[in-house]
Design a protein around this motif. Structure first.
Motif, PDB file in Angstrom:
ATOM      1  N   MET A   1       0.842  -1.186   0.000  1.00 44.99           N
ATOM      2  CA  MET A   1       0.000   0.000   0.000  1.00 44.99           C
ATOM      3  C   MET A   1       0.877   1.235   0.000  1.00 44.99           C
ATOM      4  SD  MET A   1      -1.506   0.588   3.790  1.00 44.99           S
ATOM      5  CE  MET A   1      -0.481   1.303   5.030  1.00 44.99           C
ATOM      6  N   ASN A   2       0.290   2.322  -0.369  1.00 40.70           N
ATOM      7  CA  ASN A   2       1.007   3.591  -0.352  1.00 40.70           C
ATOM      8  C   ASN A   2       0.635   4.389   0.886  1.00 40.70           C
ATOM      9  OD1 ASN A   2       0.424   3.528  -3.758  1.00 40.70           O
ATOM     10  ND2 ASN A   2       2.460   3.522  -2.929  1.00 40.70           N
ATOM     11  N   ASP A   3       1.543   5.237   1.300  1.00 42.22           N
ATOM     12  CA  ASP A   3       1.296   6.188   2.374  1.00 42.22           C
ATOM     13  C   ASP A   3       2.034   7.463   2.001  1.00 42.22           C
ATOM     14  OD1 ASP A   3       0.273   7.171   4.722  1.00 42.22           O
ATOM     15  OD2 ASP A   3       1.703   6.161   6.019  1.00 42.22           O
ATOM     16  N   TYR A   4       1.588   8.580   2.513  1.00 39.15           N
ATOM     17  CA  TYR A   4       2.165   9.871   2.158  1.00 39.15           C
ATOM     18  C   TYR A   4       3.657   9.902   2.466  1.00 39.15           C
ATOM     19  CZ  TYR A   4      -2.770  10.609   2.378  1.00 39.15           C
ATOM     20  OH  TYR A   4      -4.113  10.468   2.200  1.00 39.15           O
ATOM     21  N   SER A   5       4.410  10.294   1.483  1.00 39.09           N
ATOM     22  CA  SER A   5       5.863  10.440   1.584  1.00 39.09           C
ATOM     23  C   SER A   5       6.604   9.135   1.870  1.00 39.09           C
ATOM     24  CB  SER A   5       6.231  11.490   2.636  1.00 39.09           C
ATOM     25  OG  SER A   5       5.671  12.728   2.276  1.00 39.09           O
ATOM     26  N   TRP A  36       5.831   3.331  -8.352  1.00 39.24           N
ATOM     27  CA  TRP A  36       4.412   3.303  -7.985  1.00 39.24           C
ATOM     28  C   TRP A  36       4.157   4.188  -6.763  1.00 39.24           C
ATOM     29  CZ3 TRP A  36       1.499   0.117  -4.238  1.00 39.24           C
ATOM     30  CH2 TRP A  36       0.130   0.046  -4.510  1.00 39.24           C
ATOM     31  N   ALA A  37       5.049   4.096  -5.767  1.00 36.07           N
ATOM     32  CA  ALA A  37       4.925   4.935  -4.573  1.00 36.07           C
ATOM     33  C   ALA A  37       5.102   6.416  -4.926  1.00 36.07           C
ATOM     34  CB  ALA A  37       5.932   4.506  -3.517  1.00 36.07           C
ATOM     35  N   ALA A  38       6.051   6.720  -5.795  1.00 35.16           N
ATOM     36  CA  ALA A  38       6.286   8.108  -6.210  1.00 35.16           C
ATOM     37  C   ALA A  38       5.081   8.653  -6.977  1.00 35.16           C
ATOM     38  CB  ALA A  38       7.552   8.201  -7.056  1.00 35.16           C
ATOM     39  N   TYR A  39       4.469   7.819  -7.798  1.00 39.32           N
ATOM     40  CA  TYR A  39       3.286   8.233  -8.554  1.00 39.32           C
ATOM     41  C   TYR A  39       2.151   8.590  -7.594  1.00 39.32           C
ATOM     42  CZ  TYR A  39      -0.183   8.280 -12.276  1.00 39.32           C
ATOM     43  OH  TYR A  39      -1.154   8.665 -13.159  1.00 39.32           O
ATOM     44  N   PHE A  40       1.962   7.766  -6.574  1.00 45.82           N
ATOM     45  CA  PHE A  40       0.944   8.059  -5.565  1.00 45.82           C
ATOM     46  C   PHE A  40       1.205   9.412  -4.920  1.00 45.82           C
ATOM     47  CE2 PHE A  40      -0.346   8.025  -1.099  1.00 45.82           C
ATOM     48  CZ  PHE A  40      -1.692   7.716  -1.204  1.00 45.82           C
ATOM     49  N   HIS A  45      -3.683  13.566  -3.004  1.00 41.61           N
ATOM     50  CA  HIS A  45      -3.591  14.526  -1.907  1.00 41.61           C
ATOM     51  C   HIS A  45      -4.429  14.012  -0.739  1.00 41.61           C
ATOM     52  CE1 HIS A  45      -4.428  18.198   0.408  1.00 41.61           C
ATOM     53  NE2 HIS A  45      -3.239  18.579  -0.038  1.00 41.61           N
ATOM     54  N   TRP A  46      -3.878  14.053   0.450  1.00 40.35           N
ATOM     55  CA  TRP A  46      -4.553  13.493   1.624  1.00 40.35           C
ATOM     56  C   TRP A  46      -5.922  14.113   1.882  1.00 40.35           C
ATOM     57  CZ3 TRP A  46      -5.753  16.450   5.913  1.00 40.35           C
ATOM     58  CH2 TRP A  46      -5.173  17.708   5.976  1.00 40.35           C
ATOM     59  N   GLU A  47      -6.135  15.359   1.478  1.00 37.34           N
ATOM     60  CA  GLU A  47      -7.405  16.029   1.711  1.00 37.34           C
ATOM     61  C   GLU A  47      -8.359  15.949   0.520  1.00 37.34           C
ATOM     62  OE1 GLU A  47      -8.001  19.938   4.517  1.00 37.34           O
ATOM     63  OE2 GLU A  47      -6.635  20.070   2.841  1.00 37.34           O
ATOM     64  N   HIS A  48      -7.810  15.982  -0.681  1.00 37.89           N
ATOM     65  CA  HIS A  48      -8.633  16.099  -1.887  1.00 37.89           C
ATOM     66  C   HIS A  48      -8.698  14.834  -2.733  1.00 37.89           C
ATOM     67  CE1 HIS A  48      -8.696  20.299  -0.864  1.00 37.89           C
ATOM     68  NE2 HIS A  48      -7.382  20.338  -0.888  1.00 37.89           N
ATOM     69  N   GLY A  49      -7.877  13.862  -2.436  1.00 37.79           N
ATOM     70  CA  GLY A  49      -7.891  12.622  -3.214  1.00 37.79           C
ATOM     71  C   GLY A  49      -7.061  12.735  -4.487  1.00 37.79           C
ATOM     72  N   TRP A  50      -7.422  11.936  -5.473  1.00 39.07           N
ATOM     73  CA  TRP A  50      -6.691  11.874  -6.740  1.00 39.07           C
ATOM     74  C   TRP A  50      -6.864  13.160  -7.531  1.00 39.07           C
ATOM     75  CZ3 TRP A  50      -3.090   8.433  -7.507  1.00 39.07           C
ATOM     76  CH2 TRP A  50      -3.123   7.261  -6.763  1.00 39.07           C
ATOM     77  N   ASP A  51      -5.815  13.548  -8.248  1.00 33.52           N
ATOM     78  CA  ASP A  51      -5.918  14.771  -9.047  1.00 33.52           C
ATOM     79  C   ASP A  51      -6.696  14.562 -10.338  1.00 33.52           C
ATOM     80  OD1 ASP A  51      -3.944  13.412 -10.480  1.00 33.52           O
ATOM     81  OD2 ASP A  51      -2.366  14.847 -10.025  1.00 33.52           O
ATOM     82  N   ALA A  55      -5.461   9.341 -13.315  1.00 36.70           N
ATOM     83  CA  ALA A  55      -4.339   9.034 -12.417  1.00 36.70           C
ATOM     84  C   ALA A  55      -4.718   7.910 -11.468  1.00 36.70           C
ATOM     85  CB  ALA A  55      -3.925  10.283 -11.644  1.00 36.70           C
ATOM     86  N   ARG A  56      -5.932   7.957 -10.948  1.00 36.08           N
ATOM     87  CA  ARG A  56      -6.403   6.897 -10.051  1.00 36.08           C
ATOM     88  C   ARG A  56      -6.425   5.553 -10.784  1.00 36.08           C
ATOM     89  NH1 ARG A  56     -11.332   4.339  -8.572  1.00 36.08           N
ATOM     90  NH2 ARG A  56     -11.334   3.785  -6.365  1.00 36.08           N
TER      91      ARG A  56
END
Length: 85
Positions: A1-5, A36-40, A45-51, A55-56
């Motif tokens: 799974m991905n996590d921020y940063s 894949w992690a860098a793409y995430f 964005h933690w508040e707004h979701g996928w751009d 991309a999703r």
């Protein structure tokens, strides 16, 4: 799974986040996991979701393929789970 940063997307139930050196994986698979992690990080964005929906979808498609490749490289002694947004 991905996590921020988090530049490495593999986790264990016991220890949480791991480092790429904790895993005996092929260099190509390690590279794809890091990408894949860098793409995430770049598109979620933690508040707004996928751009964007595209991309999703791209992230999901690559995650499914990485899950398959990772399970194949690790073998049946590992229980590989894919967690997506």
């Amino acid at each position: 799974m991905n996590d921020y940063s988090a530049w490495w997307p593999l986790w264990t139930y016991e220890d949480g986040g791991t480092d790429e050196n904790d895993w005996e994986l092929s260099p190509p698979l390690k590279g794809r996991l890091k990408a894949w992690a860098a793409y995430f990080d770049a598109h979620f964005h933690w508040e707004h979701g996928w751009d964007s929906p595209a991309a999703r979808a791209e992230h999901r498609t690559e995650g499914i393929e990485l899950h398959r490749l990772l399970a194949a490289e690790l073998g049946p002694t590992y229980d590989v789970k894919l967690l997506l947004d």
